[in-house]
Design an enzyme around this catalytic site. Structure first.
Site, mmCIF file in Angstrom:
data_model
loop_
_atom_site.group_PDB
_atom_site.id
_atom_site.type_symbol
_atom_site.label_atom_id
_atom_site.label_comp_id
_atom_site.label_asym_id
_atom_site.label_seq_id
_atom_site.Cartn_x
_atom_site.Cartn_y
_atom_site.Cartn_z
ATOM 1 N N GLY A 108 0.840 -1.196 0.000
ATOM 2 C CA GLY A 108 0.000 0.000 0.000
ATOM 3 C C GLY A 108 0.865 1.231 0.000
ATOM 4 O O GLY A 108 2.053 1.156 0.330
ATOM 5 N N CYS A 112 5.288 -6.216 1.604
ATOM 6 C CA CYS A 112 5.661 -4.798 1.574
ATOM 7 C C CYS A 112 4.993 -4.029 2.719
ATOM 8 O O CYS A 112 5.307 -4.280 3.867
ATOM 9 C CB CYS A 112 5.337 -4.221 0.197
ATOM 10 N N TYR A 113 4.054 -3.138 2.443
ATOM 11 C CA TYR A 113 3.368 -2.443 3.549
ATOM 12 C C TYR A 113 2.789 -3.455 4.531
ATOM 13 O O TYR A 113 2.815 -3.253 5.744
ATOM 14 C CB TYR A 113 2.268 -1.527 2.995
ATOM 15 N N HIS A 170 7.835 -7.943 -3.690
ATOM 16 C CA HIS A 170 6.526 -8.331 -4.242
ATOM 17 C C HIS A 170 6.621 -9.663 -4.997
ATOM 18 O O HIS A 170 7.079 -9.697 -6.133
ATOM 19 C CB HIS A 170 6.030 -7.251 -5.206
ATOM 20 N N GLU A 223 4.248 -11.230 -6.278
ATOM 21 C CA GLU A 223 3.186 -11.318 -7.294
ATOM 22 C C GLU A 223 3.593 -10.726 -8.640
ATOM 23 O O GLU A 223 2.945 -10.987 -9.640
ATOM 24 C CB GLU A 223 1.911 -10.625 -6.772
ATOM 25 N N ASP A 243 -18.302 -11.528 -22.179
ATOM 26 C CA ASP A 243 -18.936 -11.796 -20.898
ATOM 27 C C ASP A 243 -20.369 -12.300 -21.061
ATOM 28 O O ASP A 243 -20.758 -13.303 -20.470
ATOM 29 C CB ASP A 243 -18.904 -10.538 -20.012
ATOM 30 N N LYS A 273 -11.328 -11.333 -15.813
ATOM 31 C CA LYS A 273 -11.531 -11.530 -17.249
ATOM 32 C C LYS A 273 -10.813 -12.775 -17.787
ATOM 33 O O LYS A 273 -11.372 -13.511 -18.598
ATOM 34 C CB LYS A 273 -11.016 -10.285 -17.984
#
Ligand code: XMP
Length: 530
Positions: free
Chosen positions: A72, A99-100, A186, A188, A245, A386
């Site tokens: 964050g 991180c944060y 991170h 990710e 969708d 998505k």
């Protein structure tokens, strides 16, 4: 229509039937929060994002297997910086802070932070303790991605550091007995070389994941939920848009309740060349029956006549759509539900999605529809990203061409004919746009760009054709690379592709004598021109 109050989601009991294990991500506002959620799901584990200050009572149930604290933008050293409920550490499931999230954990557990004078951003070489389960299978040294100001200088009691960099002695810490872990980098992001392994270790070795989040199990559960909700004498309507969708929702409904779902496709006169025919024939081919086709071109163009303001166009199109849709389903008996292709990013109440971008254009063109109809909503995709919708569509047997189409905005060509809309100007745009898309396919570039289209400008320019001076329309081509449409860069298309488009458009589309290529990124521009 029955006068029911619209229901924004699935009932609690039905929700519980989706007994996937889940990981909760507490969102502290990082730009990467959604990425964490997707990375966890890619490992076959369901994940949900909730605001950092969500009471754990609302997500602590038997399906919870772990908690991730996101990064964050705040400094944990600031008074009033965001903090989670301390109860998250008492739930008996492993917790990891990124991180944060690491810094907040350090403070909650009695450790100490230091504010760095400058932010550390980008790649860093890390040395890790590979004997630890979190880092199993990862090399002793690898590259990670950092993005932080503060860092941990004092470990909480009974915690040990398990990774370091040249500048950070504590780049990760843990207490295995308590099941608490923290990473300054991170895992990710793509640039962290072994990030996926670390996430996988956290999920499978530490949290005991079973990997039960698969598209096959999702299909089965959704079919069961829809069958249970929709009574045997009840019907569902679905507005088809021609996009991914709504097509995927149609395929799910088709499996669940067969012909008790009524697919409606409204041609608003703002579609691309041949699109209406294409949508109808694709539907027929795939589902073996006709959809309800309403050609409302005249009504839409009449209502839009002379309107130049983009937001006014959107409002008129949204309002007209509701009227036309209502009228088109009024003859069907016992309609109780409206199905919609709402996706997870539309419903996350996360810190990071509350931003100015949400209000730049009014994207939700048909927002008032459910209330007007008095119908309950069925939104089978509201938990999906998505990329998951595409996987689901493939599992349901939808053709690749349908699943990988570029996004197309609800207001269609209305926001690409800049200024007032006329049938003639729409026709010019349609022909030019079609050439651009055809050539992207011919050059094998269609799948390389995220979205591509032509825009008709409200200016004329001087040209010369043969021996004659011309004074005709200017057209812009736009192609962008993006991941989610929130940010985008202009696509570096090959020169010869652009040259071919320009010469074909000017030769084949009467009324155009100049073609430009849009080289603006988003931000500061947007993808569409209006
Ligand atoms: P912008 O132009 O905001 O577009 O950068 C981001 C993505 O959203 C699409 N878009 C819309 N979609 N209704 C929609 O359904 C709208 O009013 C609308 N405006 C933009 C755009 O095509 C791009 O994919």
């Amino acid at each position: 229509f029955s006068a029911k109050i619209s229901n924004p989601g699935l009932g609690f009991i039905k929700e519980k039937k989706m007994a996937h294990q889940k990981v909760i991500i507490l969102d502290f506002g990082s730009q990467y929060t959604q990425l964490i959620a997707r990375k966890v799901r890619e490992q076959g584990v369901f994940s949900e994002i909730v605001p950092f200050d969500t009471d754990p009572k609302s997500f602590a149930d038997e399906n919870l297997i772990g908690i991730i604290l996101s990064g964050g933008p705040a400094s944990a050293l600031e008074k009033d910086s965001p903090r989670p409920y301390s109860g998250i550490l008492e739930l008996g499931v492993p917790v990891i802070g990124i991180c944060y999230g690491m810094q907040v954990l350090a403070l909650m557990l009695g450790g100490g932070l230091s504010a760095s004078s400058s932010r550390e951003y980008g790649r860093a070489a890390i040395r890790i303790d590979i004997s630890e389960p979190l880092f199993s299978g990862v090399e002793r040294e690898s590259i990670v991605w950092m993005s932080h100001g503060d860092h941990v200088i004092n470990l909480p009691e009974n915690f040990r550091a398990c990774a370091s960099t040249e500048t950070l002695p504590i780049a990760a810490f843990q207490n295995i007995e308590r099941g608490i872990y923290a990473l300054q980098f991170h895992p990710e992001v793509h640039h962290t070389e072994r990030g996926t392994d670390i996430i996988r270790n956290f999920l499978y070795t530490i949290c005991g994941a079973r990997g039960d989040w698969t598209m096959s199990s999702f299909i089965e559960t959704q079919i069961e939920i829809v069958r249970e909700r929709v009574g045997s004498d009840e019907n569902v309507v679905l507005g088809l848009s021609g996009g991914v969708d709504s097509a995927v929702v149609a395929a799910l409904l088709d499996r669940a309740i067969g012909d008790r779902f009524y697919p409606v496709f409204v041609n608003n006169g703002l579609l691309r060349l041949g699109e209406a025919v294409q949508v109808c024939s694709d539907f027929k081919r795939h589902f073996g029956r006709e959809l309800i086709y309403i050609d409302a071109t005249e009504t839409f163009l009449r209502n839009l006549s002379g309107v130049e303001d983009p937001e006014k166009k959107r409002k008129i199109i949204g309002g007209t759509f509701i009227d036309v849709f209502l009228e088109s389903v009024s003859h069907i008996n016992n309609i109780n539900y409206l199905a919609q292709g709402t996706l997870y990013p539309d419903v996350i109440e996360s810190v990071s999605t509350k931003g100015p971008s949400a209000v730049i254009k009014s994207h939700h063109n048909v927002g008032g529809l459910p209330d007007k109809l008095g119908l309950e909503l069925i939104e089978p995709l509201r938990k999906l990203f998505k990329d998951e919708v595409r996987k689901l569509g493939a599992k349901l047997g939808l053709p690749r061409k349908m699943l990988w189409r570029h996004p197309f905005p609800g207001p269609g060509l209305a926001v690409r004919v800049l200024g007032a809309i006329t049938p003639e100007r729409l026709e010019i745009l349609r022909r030019a746009d079609n050439i651009f898309i055809e050539e992207l396919h011919n050059f094998g570039q269609y799948d390389n760009v995220w979205q591509a289209f032509a825009v008709l400008l409200p200016v004329k320019s001087v040209g010369v054709m043969g021996d004659e001076r011309t004074y005709e329309h200017v057209l812009a081509l736009r192609a962008v690379d993006s991941v989610d449409g929130m940010t985008a860069d202009w696509s570096r298309l090959p020169d010869n592709l652009l040259a071919r488009c320009s010469s074909r458009i000017i030769n084949e589309v009467k009324g155009v004598n100049r073609v430009c290529y849009d080289i603006s990124s988003k931000p500061p521009a947007t993808i569409e021109w209006e």
